[in-house]
Design a protein around this motif. Structure first.
Motif, PDB file in Angstrom:
ATOM      1  N   GLU A 150      17.013  -3.932  93.751  1.00 34.17           N
ATOM      2  CA  GLU A 150      15.797  -4.122  92.969  1.00 34.17           C
ATOM      3  C   GLU A 150      14.725  -3.096  93.344  1.00 34.17           C
ATOM      4  N   ALA A 151      14.634  -2.797  94.645  1.00 37.56           N
ATOM      5  CA  ALA A 151      13.664  -1.800  95.092  1.00 37.56           C
ATOM      6  C   ALA A 151      13.978  -0.428  94.504  1.00 37.56           C
ATOM      7  N   PHE A 152      15.258  -0.087  94.461  1.00 33.31           N
ATOM      8  CA  PHE A 152      15.661   1.215  93.923  1.00 33.31           C
ATOM      9  C   PHE A 152      15.374   1.296  92.426  1.00 33.31           C
ATOM     10  N   ALA A 153      15.618   0.202  91.723  1.00 29.11           N
ATOM     11  CA  ALA A 153      15.335   0.178  90.286  1.00 29.11           C
ATOM     12  C   ALA A 153      13.837   0.267  90.023  1.00 29.11           C
ATOM     13  N   ARG A 154      13.055  -0.333  90.895  1.00 32.80           N
ATOM     14  CA  ARG A 154      11.600  -0.386  90.724  1.00 32.80           C
ATOM     15  C   ARG A 154      10.917   0.920  91.115  1.00 32.80           C
ATOM     16  N   ASP A 155      11.357   1.512  92.217  1.00 32.55           N
ATOM     17  CA  ASP A 155      10.683   2.709  92.729  1.00 32.55           C
ATOM     18  C   ASP A 155      11.696   3.614  93.422  1.00 32.55           C
ATOM     19  N   PRO A 156      12.532   4.318  92.656  1.00 30.35           N
ATOM     20  CA  PRO A 156      13.562   5.168  93.267  1.00 30.35           C
ATOM     21  C   PRO A 156      12.994   6.274  94.149  1.00 30.35           C
ATOM     22  N   ALA A 157      11.820   6.763  93.829  1.00 31.87           N
ATOM     23  CA  ALA A 157      11.230   7.828  94.640  1.00 31.87           C
ATOM     24  C   ALA A 157      10.949   7.331  96.059  1.00 31.87           C
ATOM     25  N   ARG A 158      10.413   6.150  96.164  1.00 35.42           N
ATOM     26  CA  ARG A 158      10.106   5.592  97.479  1.00 35.42           C
ATOM     27  C   ARG A 158      11.376   5.342  98.280  1.00 35.42           C
ATOM     28  N   VAL A 159      12.384   4.790  97.620  1.00 37.39           N
ATOM     29  CA  VAL A 159      13.644   4.493  98.313  1.00 37.39           C
ATOM     30  C   VAL A 159      14.336   5.783  98.758  1.00 37.39           C
ATOM     31  N   GLN A 160      14.388   6.768  97.872  1.00 33.06           N
ATOM     32  CA  GLN A 160      15.019   8.034  98.250  1.00 33.06           C
ATOM     33  C   GLN A 160      14.265   8.692  99.407  1.00 33.06           C
ATOM     34  N   ALA A 161      12.947   8.622  99.404  1.00 34.09           N
ATOM     35  CA  ALA A 161      12.152   9.216 100.489  1.00 34.09           C
ATOM     36  C   ALA A 161      12.472   8.527 101.818  1.00 34.09           C
ATOM     37  N   PHE A 162      12.613   7.204 101.781  1.00 31.14           N
ATOM     38  CA  PHE A 162      12.935   6.460 102.995  1.00 31.14           C
ATOM     39  C   PHE A 162      14.290   6.875 103.547  1.00 31.14           C
ATOM     40  N   TYR A 163      15.283   6.993 102.677  1.00 32.29           N
ATOM     41  CA  TYR A 163      16.617   7.357 103.150  1.00 32.29           C
ATOM     42  C   TYR A 163      16.732   8.839 103.467  1.00 32.29           C
ATOM     43  N   ASN A 164      15.921   9.669 102.835  1.00 29.99           N
ATOM     44  CA  ASN A 164      15.856  11.068 103.252  1.00 29.99           C
ATOM     45  C   ASN A 164      15.384  11.158 104.700  1.00 29.99           C
ATOM     46  N   MET A 165      14.405  10.339 105.036  1.00 26.80           N
ATOM     47  CA  MET A 165      13.890  10.313 106.400  1.00 26.80           C
ATOM     48  C   MET A 165      14.961   9.819 107.373  1.00 26.80           C
ATOM     49  N   ARG A 166      15.645   8.742 107.013  1.00 26.67           N
ATOM     50  CA  ARG A 166      16.705   8.218 107.874  1.00 26.67           C
ATOM     51  C   ARG A 166      17.836   9.230 108.032  1.00 26.67           C
ATOM     52  N   ARG A 167      18.174   9.918 106.945  1.00 25.06           N
ATOM     53  CA  ARG A 167      19.256  10.908 106.987  1.00 25.06           C
ATOM     54  C   ARG A 167      18.894  12.056 107.922  1.00 25.06           C
ATOM     55  N   ALA A 168      17.648  12.491 107.860  1.00 28.57           N
ATOM     56  CA  ALA A 168      17.200  13.581 108.724  1.00 28.57           C
ATOM     57  C   ALA A 168      17.260  13.169 110.188  1.00 28.57           C
ATOM     58  N   GLN A 169      16.859  11.936 110.479  1.00 32.04           N
ATOM     59  CA  GLN A 169      16.922  11.445 111.856  1.00 32.04           C
ATOM     60  C   GLN A 169      18.365  11.367 112.344  1.00 32.04           C
ATOM     61  N   ALA A 170      19.261  10.882 111.493  1.00 30.65           N
ATOM     62  CA  ALA A 170      20.662  10.763 111.879  1.00 30.65           C
ATOM     63  C   ALA A 170      21.293  12.134 112.103  1.00 30.65           C
ATOM     64  N   ALA A 171      20.889  13.115 111.288  1.00 34.05           N
ATOM     65  CA  ALA A 171      21.442  14.458 111.416  1.00 34.05           C
ATOM     66  C   ALA A 171      21.048  15.096 112.749  1.00 34.05           C
ATOM     67  N   GLU A 172      19.874  14.747 113.250  1.00 32.34           N
ATOM     68  CA  GLU A 172      19.407  15.324 114.515  1.00 32.34           C
ATOM     69  C   GLU A 172      19.963  14.604 115.734  1.00 32.34           C
ATOM     70  N   ALA A 173      20.487  13.410 115.546  1.00 28.64           N
ATOM     71  CA  ALA A 173      20.971  12.615 116.674  1.00 28.64           C
ATOM     72  C   ALA A 173      22.331  13.129 117.156  1.00 28.64           C
ATOM     73  N   HIS A 174      22.564  12.932 118.443  1.00 29.04           N
ATOM     74  CA  HIS A 174      23.827  13.360 119.048  1.00 29.04           C
ATOM     75  C   HIS A 174      24.579  12.148 119.595  1.00 29.04           C
TER      76      HIS A 174
END
Length: 233
Positions: A41-65
């Motif tokens: 429902e959140a993605f349907a309501r505000d995809p920009a916000r959801v994508q921004a949140f997961y972009n942030m999580r993806r960046a953090q995961a990419a930097e982790a070892h």
């Protein structure tokens, strides 16, 4: 000789790699309402916000070892080839970075899923609100993660592994989220030995035959060493 080991890993395993757990005070999840970023429902309501949140999580995961626990589990899986099944609730890909292979029951941040045709693909560092699917062209790309209210992946395969394992271990998971919280009971009903490795006692610690408490980077390598010493390979 242990014939088949099934290991469930949770956020506590990656915490020592710098990735916050769901319940960390002041962590990433404490700063966002689940209803705003982790539901269909959140993605349907505000995809920009959801994508921004997961972009942030993806960046953090990419930097982790991978930490010592990830590396130890990969070593166990490599040494006892074909006899160690890793199942993870984590959406990072630290098991793979360590050289292991895991069933991601909650998906993985490095992949996208087309909500129109179901195609999956590896994503760039950032996804846009109208991310196009490379297969069908629909602007319906979403993170390939299981949101609240959705069914986890690989459940039939996981059930098959739980019914045939001789040892079940849960590492770094709180045991509060189903269906994963029920895996220990399922494994026990099929005759498996059970062990929990966690930083501290959890709500389901009493369901395990054995408990090992302490930081995963210390307890998991020792536990893996003991398994390999007892094994005939």
């Amino acid at each position: 000789m242990t014939e088949k080991i099934v290991i469930l890993t949770g956020a506590g395993l990656s915490a020592e790699s710098g990735l916050s757990t769901f319940r960390d005070a002041g962590g990433l999840w404490a700063q966002h309402r689940i209803e705003d970023v982790a539901t269909p429902e959140a993605f349907a309501r505000d995809p920009a916000r959801v994508q921004a949140f997961y972009n942030m999580r993806r960046a953090q995961a990419a930097e982790a070892h991978p930490n010592a626990a990830h590396l130890a589990l990969a070593r166990l899986q490599t040494t006892l080839k074909g006899r160690v099944i890793l199942i993870t609730q984590n959406v990072d890909w630290l098991h793979e970075k360590a050289g292991g292979i895991a069933l991601h029951m909650h998906g993985v941040l490095s992949q996208a899923l087309c909500a129109a045709c179901g195609h999956r693909w590896y994503v760039p560092d950032e996804m846009t609100p109208d991310e196009p699917c490379p297969a069908c062209g629909a602007p319906r790309g979403r993170p390939d993660v299981v949101w609240f209210g959705e069914m986890p992946y690989h459940l039939d395969l996981i059930d098959s592994h739980l019914s045939s394992c001789t040892l079940f271990a849960a590492i770094g998971t709180s045991g509060q989220v189903f269906p994963a919280a029920g895996f220990v009971r399922e494994a026990q009903l099929n005759g498996a030995e059970t062990v929990e490795l966690n930083l501290e006692r959890t709500e389901i610690s009493g369901q395990f035959q054995r408990n090992i408490f302490g930081p995963a980077t210390e307890t998991v390598p020792r536990w893996v060493d003991s398994l390999l010493e007892d094994s005939l390979y």
